[in-house]
Design an enzyme around this catalytic site. Structure first.
Site: not given
Length: 298
Positions: A51, A198, A201-205, A208
């Site tokens: 990172y 995760g 889920a990239k902010g979908l949950l 977003k």
């Protein structure tokens, strides 16, 4: 904050863990973010030598000065940076692991790593070599335990059968159910903890705007989120529902949440005050979308 035992270790890990990968603030802001996380009960911090070309480890190490004994530090190895800075190459060799750990220890300003993880892997790797390296580091006291970060069943099986790994970090959420196909039951039966990443889920949950994800179409994402909203209340945000679902699986030790801002940390810590959702309702939530629309990576 609640804590769960990482089996076959003496480690008690906070249910919500701090994923350090996203940190890109100033040194002062990052220090404040990490200190606030500790004050809020988070004791597990996950980083990697890859990172930001090692700077992420340096950031965490600086912030933990004077607090090292209060926390659990996890980092990863296997991605060797090229000298010219053009990228990295996969290198799970024994020699490289034994050298890389010293660099991580230096950047983290510590003389031991609580959990050292192989950062990926394939079945073609010199797996026995990598295991020898990790076991040697345990004997030397440079690491307390080791695990792998992988979603590949064939690789995970090799390490479960032939090593003393205590954890597997893998992507797991209501929108990524691959670990359920073969791995969660195997890991639980072998007392290997799952560090779930995760989970949002990239902010979908977490609120977003819906978009297609893996094999799920936009309308399916909307359907799931609408069902999740029915379980929210004044104390329970959408992200808390997603995290409660992950942590309801007995194989999971901790949900590793990527935290970059004070607002994200505040929401993550608020999970501890969210209304507990009945297991039956969480199980029903898991049935809203078909869980196996794709096969796990081999």
């Amino acid at each position: 904050m609640k804590y769960r035992a990482l089996k076959n270790t003496e480690l008690q890990i906070s249910e919500i863990a701090f994923g350090c990968m996203s940190m890109d603030l100033s040194r002062k802001d990052n220090d404040e973010l990490i200190h606030a996380a500790i004050d809020g009960g988070i004791n597990y911090f996950d980083t990697a030598d890859l990172y930001d070309q090692g700077k992420n480890e340096e950031t965490l190490g600086r912030a933990l000065k004077g607090k090292r004994s209060d926390v659990i530090v996890a980092t990863k190895v296997g991605n060797q940076l090229r000298p010219d800075g053009s990228g990295w190459d996969w290198n799970p060799s024994k020699d490289y692991i034994l050298k890389a750990v010293d660099q991580s220890l230096k950047r983290l300003q510590t003389d031991y790593i609580d959990l050292y993880q192989l950062h990926g892997g394939t079945i073609e790797d010199p797996i026995s070599e990598a295991i020898e390296a990790f076991e040697k580091l345990k004997t030397e006291g440079k690491i307390r335990s080791y695990g792998i970060s992988s979603i590949r069943p064939n690789v995970i099986r090799e390490y479960v059968s032939n090593s003393t790994i205590v954890s597997v970090m893998m992507q797991y959420s209501l929108l990524d159910r691959r670990p359920e196909e073969e791995m969660l039951n195997l890991l639980e039966s072998n007392k290997v903890g799952v560090m779930a990443r995760g989970g949002l889920a990239k902010g979908l949950l977490a609120g977003k705007s819906p978009e297609a994800f893996l094999n799920y179409k936009l309308r399916e994402i909307e359907l799931l989120v609408n069902e999740m909203k029915k379980l929210t209340d004044a104390k329970t945000k959408l992200s808390h529902v997603a995290l409660q679902w992950i942590l309801s699986h007995s194989a999971v030790t901790s949900a590793v949440v990527g935290i970059r801002t004070k607002e994200q940390l505040k929401e993550a810590l608020a999970y501890t005050k969210s209304t507990a959702i009945e297991k039956a309702k969480l199980d029903e939530l898991g049935k809203v979308l078909p869980p196996a629309q794709y096969q796990a990576h081999r």
